[in-house]
Design a protein around this motif. Structure first.
Motif, PDB file in Angstrom:
ATOM      1  N   MET A 144     -76.231 -85.842   6.875  1.00 21.02           N
ATOM      2  CA  MET A 144     -76.973 -85.580   5.638  1.00 21.02           C
ATOM      3  C   MET A 144     -77.916 -84.407   5.838  1.00 21.02           C
ATOM      4  O   MET A 144     -78.285 -84.079   6.962  1.00 21.02           O
ATOM      5  N   ARG A 145     -78.332 -83.806   4.740  1.00 25.22           N
ATOM      6  CA  ARG A 145     -79.411 -82.827   4.769  1.00 25.22           C
ATOM      7  C   ARG A 145     -80.670 -83.552   4.293  1.00 25.22           C
ATOM      8  O   ARG A 145     -80.686 -84.153   3.216  1.00 25.22           O
ATOM      9  N   ILE A 146     -81.701 -83.507   5.121  1.00 22.76           N
ATOM     10  CA  ILE A 146     -82.888 -84.329   4.892  1.00 22.76           C
ATOM     11  C   ILE A 146     -84.129 -83.454   4.903  1.00 22.76           C
ATOM     12  O   ILE A 146     -84.311 -82.604   5.786  1.00 22.76           O
ATOM     13  N   LEU A 147     -84.991 -83.668   3.914  1.00 22.32           N
ATOM     14  CA  LEU A 147     -86.273 -82.968   3.831  1.00 22.32           C
ATOM     15  C   LEU A 147     -87.376 -83.883   4.350  1.00 22.32           C
ATOM     16  O   LEU A 147     -87.473 -85.046   3.944  1.00 22.32           O
ATOM     17  N   VAL A 148     -88.197 -83.374   5.249  1.00 27.44           N
ATOM     18  CA  VAL A 148     -89.299 -84.154   5.817  1.00 27.44           C
ATOM     19  C   VAL A 148     -90.607 -83.439   5.551  1.00 27.44           C
ATOM     20  O   VAL A 148     -90.802 -82.296   5.962  1.00 27.44           O
ATOM     21  N   THR A 149     -91.514 -84.097   4.843  1.00 28.86           N
ATOM     22  CA  THR A 149     -92.887 -83.609   4.744  1.00 28.86           C
ATOM     23  C   THR A 149     -93.713 -84.299   5.827  1.00 28.86           C
ATOM     24  O   THR A 149     -93.359 -85.375   6.302  1.00 28.86           O
ATOM     25  N   GLY A 150     -94.808 -83.677   6.227  1.00 25.61           N
ATOM     26  CA  GLY A 150     -95.603 -84.248   7.316  1.00 25.61           C
ATOM     27  C   GLY A 150     -94.877 -84.172   8.642  1.00 25.61           C
ATOM     28  O   GLY A 150     -95.131 -84.970   9.546  1.00 25.61           O
ATOM     29  N   ALA A 151     -93.989 -83.201   8.785  1.00 24.96           N
ATOM     30  CA  ALA A 151     -93.125 -83.131   9.968  1.00 24.96           C
ATOM     31  C   ALA A 151     -93.860 -82.719  11.235  1.00 24.96           C
ATOM     32  O   ALA A 151     -93.293 -82.816  12.328  1.00 24.96           O
ATOM     33  N   THR A 152     -95.084 -82.233  11.125  1.00 21.50           N
ATOM     34  CA  THR A 152     -95.861 -81.913  12.326  1.00 21.50           C
ATOM     35  C   THR A 152     -96.856 -83.024  12.641  1.00 21.50           C
ATOM     36  O   THR A 152     -97.660 -82.890  13.557  1.00 21.50           O
ATOM     37  N   GLY A 153     -96.791 -84.128  11.900  1.00 23.59           N
ATOM     38  CA  GLY A 153     -97.719 -85.231  12.100  1.00 23.59           C
ATOM     39  C   GLY A 153     -97.211 -86.258  13.096  1.00 23.59           C
ATOM     40  O   GLY A 153     -96.112 -86.150  13.652  1.00 23.59           O
ATOM     41  N   PHE A 154     -98.010 -87.292  13.282  1.00 24.57           N
ATOM     42  CA  PHE A 154     -97.769 -88.350  14.258  1.00 24.57           C
ATOM     43  C   PHE A 154     -96.418 -89.030  14.035  1.00 24.57           C
ATOM     44  O   PHE A 154     -95.593 -89.139  14.950  1.00 24.57           O
ATOM     45  N   ILE A 155     -96.147 -89.466  12.822  1.00 22.05           N
ATOM     46  CA  ILE A 155     -94.896 -90.166  12.524  1.00 22.05           C
ATOM     47  C   ILE A 155     -93.810 -89.179  12.108  1.00 22.05           C
ATOM     48  O   ILE A 155     -92.664 -89.271  12.559  1.00 22.05           O
ATOM     49  N   GLY A 156     -94.157 -88.220  11.251  1.00 24.83           N
ATOM     50  CA  GLY A 156     -93.169 -87.274  10.756  1.00 24.83           C
ATOM     51  C   GLY A 156     -92.511 -86.465  11.860  1.00 24.83           C
ATOM     52  O   GLY A 156     -91.313 -86.170  11.796  1.00 24.83           O
ATOM     53  N   GLY A 157     -93.265 -86.096  12.888  1.00 25.73           N
ATOM     54  CA  GLY A 157     -92.692 -85.338  13.990  1.00 25.73           C
ATOM     55  C   GLY A 157     -91.648 -86.139  14.749  1.00 25.73           C
ATOM     56  O   GLY A 157     -90.575 -85.638  15.089  1.00 25.73           O
ATOM     57  N   ARG A 158     -91.963 -87.400  15.022  1.00 27.75           N
ATOM     58  CA  ARG A 158     -90.995 -88.258  15.714  1.00 27.75           C
ATOM     59  C   ARG A 158     -89.747 -88.460  14.862  1.00 27.75           C
ATOM     60  O   ARG A 158     -88.621 -88.442  15.366  1.00 27.75           O
ATOM     61  N   LEU A 159     -89.970 -88.674  13.572  1.00 27.69           N
ATOM     62  CA  LEU A 159     -88.849 -88.886  12.668  1.00 27.69           C
ATOM     63  C   LEU A 159     -87.941 -87.656  12.622  1.00 27.69           C
ATOM     64  O   LEU A 159     -86.711 -87.771  12.717  1.00 27.69           O
ATOM     65  N   ALA A 160     -88.526 -86.473  12.472  1.00 28.95           N
ATOM     66  CA  ALA A 160     -87.735 -85.243  12.364  1.00 28.95           C
ATOM     67  C   ALA A 160     -86.891 -85.023  13.620  1.00 28.95           C
ATOM     68  O   ALA A 160     -85.694 -84.697  13.535  1.00 28.95           O
TER      69      ALA A 160
END
Length: 322
Positions: A1-17
């Protein structure tokens, strides 16, 4: 899939990305400052520079995107009285963009707690309402304290135990909470992508154990191998004084401590487990989450860290939204 992540440099968003990239998905990270997302770019993420408060900068962020994660929340540092208005604007602008550009699903992580006194917890609930009102089908995860080495709540617990030989006991130490390990949160977030059963659902998640904040401090003391703290009762210690006290004895910024403490008057426990039952995920106990966080943090621990976790099964991620 193509997925958009906001907060991608944060605590949770970075791990998720990074996890999504490792699983072979195309990740587009919405970032204000590309320089802070260099590691993501090197890992293969596409960067879209934009500001959630500037709707023009969001154009194209959702183009050809299947699923978007909304992982942005301001703690309203210090005396920031206008953060609620900005939160509302950001959620509305993002959800309208997501719907306009054809994103199939938005996944949001908010907080647990019914009828919270804290304006920050209320703001998270309002964000969910706005995302649901203006955007694509919403999967709304709700969690209490997220335990990980970069979590401000975890840092507060750790430094209170490590630095105070005797600790006062404000009333909020008796408040119950159901914390959850950051790895478990990421498991849920990944498994929800393009999961039709999760679309339009509120999903409350937490560890199997419900503890008071005082019991969490005792668990942290055990994990660090230090003597348990004598807690002197001070029932009239206000949230503002508690925040100042935390700011004095820990490295946590008082402006961050204040909204954290304000939220401690509200029980953050799972009241409806049916949403989490959609997933084959068994969150680890609080003490295991602490052990993993301490190991990542490089802190000495008296216990043995749990075995390395096997990559979770998330077959829903192989599907494309309806």
């Amino acid at each position: 899939m193509r997925i958009l992540v906001t907060g991608a440099t944060g605590f949770i968003g970075g791990r998720l990305a990074h996890r999504l990239l490792a699983e072979g998905h195309e990740v587009r990270a919405l970032v204000r400052d590309p320089d802070k997302a260099e590691q993501l770019r090197l890992a293969g993420a596409e960067l879209h520079q934009g500001d959630l408060l500037d709707t023009r900068s969001l154009r194209g962020a959702g183009e050809d995107v299947d699923v978007a994660y909304y992982l942005v929340h301001s703690m309203g540092r210090g005396g920031d009285a206008g953060f609620e208005t900005r939160e509302d604007r950001a959620a509305t602008g993002f959800s309208e963009m997501a719907k306009r550009e054809g994103i199939g699903q938005v996944i949001y992580l908010g907080g647990l707690g019914e009828h919270p006194r804290s304006k920050h917890l209320r703001s998270r609930r309002q964000t969910a309402l706005l995302l649901e009102l203006h955007g694509p089908p919403l999967t709304y995860f709700r969690a209490g304290m997220v335990v990980g080495a970069e979590s401000e709540s975890y840092k507060t617990l750790r430094h209170l135990v490590a630095r105070l030989p005797v600790m006062v006991a404000p009333r909020w130490l008796r408040t119950r909470s159901q914390a959850i390990a950051v790895d478990d949160v990421v498991d849920y977030l990944v498994a929800a992508a393009a999961n039709e059963d999760a679309a339009g659902r509120e999903i409350q998640i937490g560890a199997p154990d419900v503890l008071t904040y005082g019991e969490m401090l005792d668990a942290m003391a055990d994990s660090l191998g230090v003597r348990r703290r004598l807690k002197l009762p001070v029932p009239l210690l206000s949230p503002q004084l508690s925040a100042l006290w935390i700011g004095l004895v820990t490295p946590v910024d008082a402006g961050v401590a204040k909204p954290l403490v304000e939220g401690l008057s509200t029980e953050t426990v799972v009241t409806d487990p049916t949403g989490a039952e959609l997933f084959d995920i068994r969150p680890m106990p609080f003490r295991d989450a602490l052990a993993l966080a301490l190991a990542e943090d490089g802190a000495p621990s008296s216990g043995t860290a749990p075995a390395a976790r096997v990559a979770p099964r998330s077959p829903a991620c192989a599907q494309r939204p309806g």
